[in-house]
Design a protein around this motif. Sequence first.
Motif, PDB file in Angstrom:
ATOM      1  N   TRP A 272       0.821  -1.200   0.000  1.00  0.00           N
ATOM      2  CA  TRP A 272       0.000   0.000   0.000  1.00  0.00           C
ATOM      3  C   TRP A 272       0.863   1.261   0.000  1.00  0.00           C
ATOM      4  O   TRP A 272       0.509   2.290   0.577  1.00  0.00           O
ATOM      5  N   ARG A 290       5.021   3.981   6.637  1.00  0.00           N
ATOM      6  CA  ARG A 290       4.502   4.129   8.007  1.00  0.00           C
ATOM      7  C   ARG A 290       4.187   2.727   8.515  1.00  0.00           C
ATOM      8  O   ARG A 290       3.250   2.082   8.052  1.00  0.00           O
ATOM      9  N   ASP A 292       2.665   1.534  10.956  1.00  0.00           N
ATOM     10  CA  ASP A 292       1.317   1.239  11.437  1.00  0.00           C
ATOM     11  C   ASP A 292       0.295   1.223  10.304  1.00  0.00           C
ATOM     12  O   ASP A 292      -0.877   0.908  10.526  1.00  0.00           O
ATOM     13  N   ALA A 293       0.713   1.554   9.084  1.00  0.00           N
ATOM     14  CA  ALA A 293      -0.235   1.518   7.961  1.00  0.00           C
ATOM     15  C   ALA A 293       0.063   0.361   7.012  1.00  0.00           C
ATOM     16  O   ALA A 293      -0.405   0.339   5.877  1.00  0.00           O
TER      17      ALA A 293
END
Length: 307
Positions: A272, A290, A292-293
């Motif tokens: 992503w 990131r 956490d993404a």
Amino acid sequence: MVLGETLPPAGRYAPSPSGELHVGNLRTAVLAWLFARTTDRSFVIRMEDLDRTAVGADRRQLGDLTALGMDWVPPVVYQSTRLAAYQSAIDGLRDAGRTFECFCTRREIQEAPSAPHAPEGAYPGTCRELTDAERADRRAAGRPPAIRLRSDTPEFTVSDLLHGRYTGMVDDFVVQRNDGTPAYNLAVVVDDAAQGIDQVVRGADLLSSAPRQAYLATLLGHLPPVYAHVPMVLNAKRIRLSKRDGAVTLTDLAARGVTVAQVLSHIAQSLWLADPGEVVDLATLVERFRPDALPHDPWILTADEWE
Ligand code: GLU
């Protein structure tokens, strides 16, 4: 002195040079590099060549990582050059009374009744309390012993950037195989500490090994690293991707007209971090990354991916 704590913090990628890296390995390597780079860590490569290796596979793997744009702090450490360090760790554990000789065959372990309250799959403890005479008998029968850790905890908790606090089994696991080779679980801990590695990014298939390794790190006087066990890449049958799945290495894909840039772009999209078809380089991914993404589910890779 605790060696690892005097070194700058580092992340690493630790392939086994048994053949070419496939897209799943490459994706894990990219993630390890991104995690290190975006947390101001240096990054090293370690060749885990204690087991089966293929001639020239190390060079081809390093070439593929370079082609993707990755860099690392030299030298690349080969585990086969580190036998003295592993032996010294094993000797230290033995001298501290933390090991025992195990004469069991795999079959005997499978067939032994498990110890009361022991978790499924744990070593049943057969050789843990052998007397000197029993050990001498077994040695005389000609079977060389493996060395197991005398664990004093059934479980240990690690910290994982994707899985949070993860608690898993610790049993009397093997630290030296009965052919004298240091076990992976020992070598990985000794090397991570010696190389100042405080962040371990690798495939989720190794999550269940992390508690054993972190516990062993504490026994050897080191702080366990923080982990990130990243999602696996699976084939159309939802089985872990392997070279048998067809065109999955940079060489195979190049033969089908897929460039390295396209492979990186597909990897980035699967994380992503890029739109379909978007050309990206690692510098762009550093800006977008990131932890956490990140997706938490495996990436299902089928032949259609490259159409
Ligand atoms: N050498 C192992 C592998 O290629 C990885 C070990 C690790 O990252 O701790 O699967």
